[in-house]
Design an enzyme around this catalytic site. Structure first.
Site, PDB file in Angstrom:
ATOM      1  N   PRO A  60       0.827  -1.218   0.000  1.00  0.00           N
ATOM      2  CA  PRO A  60       0.000   0.000   0.000  1.00  0.00           C
ATOM      3  C   PRO A  60       0.860   1.266   0.000  1.00  0.00           C
ATOM      4  CG  PRO A  60      -0.109  -1.112   2.137  1.00  0.00           C
ATOM      5  CD  PRO A  60       0.662  -2.003   1.236  1.00  0.00           C
ATOM      6  N   GLU A 110       2.878  -7.388   8.606  1.00  0.00           N
ATOM      7  CA  GLU A 110       3.176  -5.949   8.625  1.00  0.00           C
ATOM      8  C   GLU A 110       4.129  -5.542   7.497  1.00  0.00           C
ATOM      9  OE1 GLU A 110       1.601  -3.711  10.600  1.00  0.00           O
ATOM     10  OE2 GLU A 110       0.467  -5.473  11.203  1.00  0.00           O
ATOM     11  N   ARG A 168      -5.006  -8.202 -20.260  1.00  0.00           N
ATOM     12  CA  ARG A 168      -5.911  -7.639 -21.277  1.00  0.00           C
ATOM     13  C   ARG A 168      -5.138  -6.999 -22.426  1.00  0.00           C
ATOM     14  NH1 ARG A 168     -11.011  -7.076 -19.945  1.00  0.00           N
ATOM     15  NH2 ARG A 168     -11.373  -5.266 -21.235  1.00  0.00           N
ATOM     16  N   ASP A 187     -11.503   0.163 -23.645  1.00  0.00           N
ATOM     17  CA  ASP A 187     -11.706   0.099 -22.198  1.00  0.00           C
ATOM     18  C   ASP A 187     -11.754   1.496 -21.610  1.00  0.00           C
ATOM     19  OD1 ASP A 187     -11.674  -2.605 -21.870  1.00  0.00           O
ATOM     20  OD2 ASP A 187      -9.611  -2.749 -21.175  1.00  0.00           O
TER      21      ASP A 187
HETATM   22  N1  ADE Z   1      -0.772  -5.097   0.060  1.00  0.00           N
HETATM   23  C1  ADE Z   1      -1.593  -4.666   1.021  1.00  0.00           C
HETATM   24  N2  ADE Z   1      -2.337  -3.645   0.614  1.00  0.00           N
HETATM   25  C2  ADE Z   1      -1.982  -3.410  -0.674  1.00  0.00           C
HETATM   26  C3  ADE Z   1      -2.387  -2.456  -1.653  1.00  0.00           C
HETATM   27  N3  ADE Z   1      -3.310  -1.539  -1.410  1.00  0.00           N
HETATM   28  N4  ADE Z   1      -1.811  -2.504  -2.850  1.00  0.00           N
HETATM   29  C4  ADE Z   1      -0.858  -3.402  -3.114  1.00  0.00           C
HETATM   30  N5  ADE Z   1      -0.428  -4.327  -2.233  1.00  0.00           N
HETATM   31  C5  ADE Z   1      -0.988  -4.328  -1.023  1.00  0.00           C
END
Ligand code: ADE
Length: 243
Positions: free
Chosen positions: A86, A113, A151, A166
């Protein structure tokens, strides 16, 4: 294209056997190679995680099992090494298209984590996020990434043109679509789509795509160069519409 995946849950990727994606796997235009990180644990209990140094929440995936797994892949075959996280750069269609041109990609899927920072510092080319939310594992993000990339690989979609139309491919959302029946719960399909006049239909679709983008995702319009005609259309439309 060859995609290597490092994960502690290879079974999750069974999902790639479904839908249009399976087509590119069976015709070998897309090769998926799974590598089980736990199989490369350096611990007799097969642990692949440990408590974070300095204290704190949860567990962190250790460097050794991941690097041992990565080294099972020949350097040439590793290609671009991506860690799904993330904290990475947010994925978009432009990025997907450029990734789809790569020959080899390696995806590292983290859990808990996250993974020891030293892996990222030394072995990862790019950290990629699929959005500003936290998943319980990078595997789900990897599946989204693979599906979107596939794709753009010839041999995945039945209609070669369809990925070109798309949402996002021309920087705009896709216009509204309809199918049978012509009337559903008193709502009729727009007349133009039944007219058989392809030029008119194309013009209507382009107009819809532009207006829909303006209403739903105006931020996307900042990234594209609108034609004079499109600018005029938006001006006319916004001055007539009650927003
Ligand atoms: N791992 C945990 N959350 C994630 C996300 N939002 N994008 C990519 N990998 C992740």
């Amino acid at each position: 294209m060859n995609i290597n995946i490092l994960t502690i849950f290879p079974e999750i990727f069974e999902i790639l056997k479904f839908g249009v994606l399976s087509r590119s796997i069976s015709n070998k235009t897309l090769l998926i190679s799974l590598f089980d990180i736990r199989a490369n644990s350096v611990n007799r209990h097969k642990h692949i995680d440990a408590k974070p140094y300095g204290g704190g929440e949860g567990m962190v995936m250790m460097a050794e099992p991941i690097i041992k797994t990565l080294k099972k892949i020949h350097k040439k075959k590793r290609g671009h090494v991506i860690y799904l996280s993330p904290q990475g750069k947010k994925l978009n269609q432009k990025k997907i298209i450029s990734m789809s041109k790569l020959k080899n990609i390696t995806l590292i899927c983290g859990r808990y984590e996250g993974i020891d920072q030293r892996i990222i510092d030394k072995y990862v080319d790019e950290e990629v996020s699929i959005g500003d939310f936290v998943l319980s594992g990078g595997e789900y993000a990897a599946i989204c990434l693979i599906d979107a990339i596939s794709r753009h690989i010839p041999g995945t979609l039945g209609n070669k043109e369809s990925y070109l139309k798309d949402t996002f491919s021309n920087g705009l959302l896709k216009g509204d679509v309809y199918t049978k029946p012509e009337v559903f719960e008193s709502m009729k399909v727009p007349d133009v789509l039944m007219s058989g006049d392809h030029k008119k239909i194309e013009a209507w679709r382009s107009e819809k795509a532009l207006i829909k983008t303006f209403l739903k995702r105006p931020d996307l319009l900042q990234d594209i160069k609108l034609t004079k005609k499109q600018k005029k259309l938006l001006e006319e439309w916004s001055s007539n519409a009650i927003l």
